[in-house]
Design an enzyme around this catalytic site. Structure first.
Site, PDB file in Angstrom:
ATOM      1  N   ASN A  75      12.867  30.446  -1.989  1.00  0.00           N
ATOM      2  CA  ASN A  75      13.706  29.615  -1.662  1.00  0.00           C
ATOM      3  C   ASN A  75      14.170  29.605   0.075  1.00  0.00           C
ATOM      4  O   ASN A  75      13.982  28.856   0.882  1.00  0.00           O
ATOM      5  CB  ASN A  75      14.829  28.996  -2.232  1.00  0.00           C
ATOM      6  N   ASP A  76      14.915  30.863   0.323  1.00  0.00           N
ATOM      7  CA  ASP A  76      15.052  31.180   1.466  1.00  0.00           C
ATOM      8  C   ASP A  76      14.143  31.802   2.491  1.00  0.00           C
ATOM      9  O   ASP A  76      14.104  31.604   3.518  1.00  0.00           O
ATOM     10  CB  ASP A  76      16.371  32.452   1.321  1.00  0.00           C
TER      11      ASP A  76
ATOM     12  N   ARG B 202      22.016  40.350  -9.895  1.00  0.00           N
ATOM     13  CA  ARG B 202      22.266  40.118  -8.398  1.00  0.00           C
ATOM     14  C   ARG B 202      23.745  40.125  -7.686  1.00  0.00           C
ATOM     15  O   ARG B 202      24.559  39.477  -8.349  1.00  0.00           O
ATOM     16  CB  ARG B 202      21.808  38.919  -7.751  1.00  0.00           C
TER      17      ARG B 202
ATOM     18  N   ARG C 267      15.826  22.437   4.031  1.00  0.00           N
ATOM     19  CA  ARG C 267      15.017  21.608   3.111  1.00  0.00           C
ATOM     20  C   ARG C 267      16.341  20.434   2.442  1.00  0.00           C
ATOM     21  O   ARG C 267      15.752  19.451   2.014  1.00  0.00           O
ATOM     22  CB  ARG C 267      14.554  22.242   1.675  1.00  0.00           C
TER      23      ARG C 267
ATOM     24  N   GLU D 127      13.762  37.925   1.525  1.00  0.00           N
ATOM     25  CA  GLU D 127      14.076  36.516   1.654  1.00  0.00           C
ATOM     26  C   GLU D 127      14.271  36.270   3.233  1.00  0.00           C
ATOM     27  O   GLU D 127      14.451  35.258   3.624  1.00  0.00           O
ATOM     28  CB  GLU D 127      15.270  35.943   1.005  1.00  0.00           C
TER      29      GLU D 127
ATOM     30  N   HIS E 254      25.580  16.669 -13.625  1.00  0.00           N
ATOM     31  CA  HIS E 254      26.021  16.856 -14.887  1.00  0.00           C
ATOM     32  C   HIS E 254      25.166  15.985 -15.762  1.00  0.00           C
ATOM     33  O   HIS E 254      25.073  16.453 -17.019  1.00  0.00           O
ATOM     34  CB  HIS E 254      27.526  16.256 -15.045  1.00  0.00           C
TER      35      HIS E 254
ATOM     36  N   CYS F  56      11.513  35.453  -7.770  1.00  0.00           N
ATOM     37  CA  CYS F  56      12.399  34.854  -8.507  1.00  0.00           C
ATOM     38  C   CYS F  56      12.938  33.372  -7.936  1.00  0.00           C
ATOM     39  O   CYS F  56      13.694  32.714  -8.509  1.00  0.00           O
ATOM     40  CB  CYS F  56      14.029  35.564  -8.776  1.00  0.00           C
TER      41      CYS F  56
ATOM     42  N   ARG G 208      22.590  35.519 -11.414  1.00  0.00           N
ATOM     43  CA  ARG G 208      23.188  34.834 -10.238  1.00  0.00           C
ATOM     44  C   ARG G 208      24.755  35.280 -10.658  1.00  0.00           C
ATOM     45  O   ARG G 208      25.504  34.292 -11.433  1.00  0.00           O
ATOM     46  CB  ARG G 208      22.899  33.483  -9.864  1.00  0.00           C
TER      47      ARG G 208
END
Length: 594
Positions: free
Chosen positions: A468-469, A346, A479, A445, A203, A516, A310
């Site tokens: 990332n994946d 996606r 990670r 991925e 936040h 991406c 997303r």
């Protein structure tokens, strides 16, 4: 003032390292905000008090919901939708009956009083979220914590208000800031924010970026070493806080602040124009988004459309699942605003460590190798069909594309194509307008898809690499596990080979290949990606001006020379060293990226 040499009476400078959450630098006084914390003692109540304690809990939840709703309205008017979205998600938690029922059941069955039952169940939920691998969902653990504190304070009849104490401009220092705290930090009072806890999706980070003030989070113990009134340096670019700064340090940072502000203004203006390398190659830089309101930010930075929308955010922010009509409206609004640029939507990527009330609440031992994304959605065809119909209805201008996550083989693509045709047929029968022709792409991925990329490229219209994946699955590294997180790197030679194999397969099949994942937003990685042949990169809107600037300052010949050098290296640390040397040579004025 400068500390005289050898004078032990003045404290030395202390540098604290954290997470850079919002860019910018500031020198100023602190305001230390330490919210009282109450941990109720276990209290077993007699049977005759059970009903009353359940009512007390329900009343306390209602009061918290009313407080958040009031804050939401004020936030929407004063700070806009970016910050108000936070409170909307909190309100949704308090409307989840399945979640709240657990507290009431604990009161009824174990005879704990309302305060301790709330503490117990909310703590369990917080710990569960903290175990998730995805940073965004780990941060939601603090949503749970803040709601727990609000409800318990209501049960005990206590409360605090940060706005009463903050009366002049200051850098706010806190353990963590709840949404109800942050919305009361008005622009004219907040110079910056620094917290013990949190990441880039906390936040504090979201509010700081919305207000345009620097922020550093994850400092661990800053609340223990500063007091209200202390002068500190807050560096939101490097994720650094300097305590007891000397006069020289203050002067240096003020000059850096001036240079940084001037450069940021220039990059933002230049970002509105199309991006070409020094030798004229056109590169499209798109934005990754999760909510509709983010479109305004990507338009501001001149993004070439949406490279990744997303959709799980739509499903997770409310206690009720979004209807086909609600989804179609949101997708259509985004497509209209970015037209004629593309928006890549996606399909739902949940399961395992991403729980959605009313849809999936099962826990798995190994969620990232489990029932998630396309695997889950194909088992829930009614929901999947509704989402596909909504996406098709948003494609009336022809600028929408569908992206499928977690594809591991051909069979899943064939199933989706059948379902997509069923969606078209249903829309025809219902007489709803939609775009007949739509591109279907897949996320790259999973290593199996890279190995079969040449075959899969014949069955889809485009690839989008989610690094990332891909890094996680290729290197078998979580990670989120600090014991092995140091092994996670998109500069690992095996990962670089995977990326190159994918773009080569796409080029051979004459389909576009974009990226991406986080690698696309890493300035150090940009020269390598250009050398490999990428023409479409999609990243957070916050880094787009920087990425565009880097592309404009590079020639493809220089990038290819770097890549040829890297191809001869087989050790990750050495790849990173060479890339950093290249970066320092071409951008000596910029801070080195981590």
């Amino acid at each position: 003032m400068k500390k005289p040499k050898g004078d032990p009476a003045l404290p030395d400078e202390v540098v604290l390292e954290g997470v850079a959450a919002s860019s910018g630098m500031i020198v100023g006084p602190c305001f230390l905000y330490l919210e009282p914390f109450w941990q109720p003692e276990p209290r077993v109540i007699p049977e005759g008090e059970v009903a009353g304690q359940i009512v007390l809990f329900q009343q306390s939840v209602d009061k918290a919901r009313q407080e958040l709703t009031h804050s939401f309205q004020n936030t929407l008017e004063q700070l806009g939708k970016d910050v108000a979205e936070i409170l909307e998600m909190q309100i949704a938690f308090l409307e989840d009956r399945i979640f709240l029922q657990e507290v009431e059941d604990t009161i009824e069955k174990k005879h704990y009083d309302a305060a301790y039952a709330t503490f117990l169940i909310f703590r369990q939920k917080k710990e569960y979220f903290l175990q998730m691998s995805n940073e965004y969902f780990r941060e939601r653990a603090f949503d749970i914590q803040h709601l727990k504190e609000m409800i318990i304070k209501n049960i005990l009849g206590r409360g605090t208000n940060i706005a009463v104490s903050l009366s002049k401009p200051a850098i706010v220092i806190a353990n963590t800031l709840s949404p109800s705290d942050t919305v009361q930090l008005f622009r004219q009072h907040v110079l910056g924010m620094a917290t013990n806890k949190g990441g880039k999706t906390s936040h504090t980070a979201i509010v700081a970026r919305s207000l345009g003030v620097p922020a550093v989070v994850g400092l661990k113990k800053i609340t223990e070493v500063v007091k209200t009134g202390d002068i500190i340096v807050l560096d939101g670019n490097e994720g650094r806080v300097i305590l007891n700064p000397t006069a020289e340090t203050i002067a240096r940072y003020k000059e850096q602040q001036r240079i940084f502000s001037t450069r940021e203004e220039r990059l933002l203006k230049e970002s509105a124009y199309e991006t070409r390398t020094k030798d004229g190659k056109r590169i499209h830089v798109q934005a990754n988004i999760e909510f509709e309101h983010e479109v305004q930010q990507l338009l501001k930075v001149g993004a070439d459309g949406v490279g990744l929308f997303r959709t799980e955010g739509l499903f997770m922010k409310s206690a009720d699942l979004p209807s086909e009509a609600e989804q179609a409206t949101i997708y259509s609004n985004i497509a209209r605003q970015v037209y004629p640029n593309k928006v890549v939507i996606r399909t739902l990527d949940i399961g395992g460590d991403k729980m959605v009330a009313g849809l999936i609440n099962t826990k798995e031992e190994n969620p990232f190798l489990g029932w998630r994304a396309i695997r889950f959605w194909l088992d829930h065809k009614t929901g999947f069909l509704a989402q596909l119909k909504a996406i098709l209805q948003a494609n009336t201008r022809g600028n929408v594309q569908i992206l499928l996550p977690m594809i591991s083989g051909l069979g899943e693509i064939f199933q989706v194509r059948e379902l997509l045709e069923e969606a078209r047929e249903t829309l025809r029968k219902e007489g709803k307008p939609f775009g007949e022709s739509i591109d279907l792409g897949i996320m790259i991925e999973i290593p199996s898809v890279v190995v079969m990329a040449d075959i899969l490229a014949r069955e889809v219209d485009f690839f989008s690499i989610g690094t990332n994946d891909l890094v996680q699955y290729t290197l078998a590294v979580d990670r989120g596990n600090e014991k092995v997180a140091n092994l996670y790197s998109h500069f690992h030679p095996a990962v670089l080979r995977m990326v190159k194999m994918t773009i080569d397969a796409g080029r051979q099949a004459n389909i576009p290949v974009g990226m991406c994942g986080e690698m696309a937003g890493d300035p150090l990685a940009v020269p390598i990606l250009l050398a490999m042949g990428f023409e479409n990169l999609s990243a957070s809107h916050a880094v787009i001006p920087e990425i565009k600037n880097i592309i404009r300052e590079l020639s493809l010949s220089d990038c290819r020379a770097l890549y040829e050098q890297i191809c001869r290296i087989n050790i990750t640390s050495e790849v990173i060293r060479v890339v950093r040397d290249f970066y320092r040579e071409h951008f000596p004025e910029l801070p080195e990226e981590e």
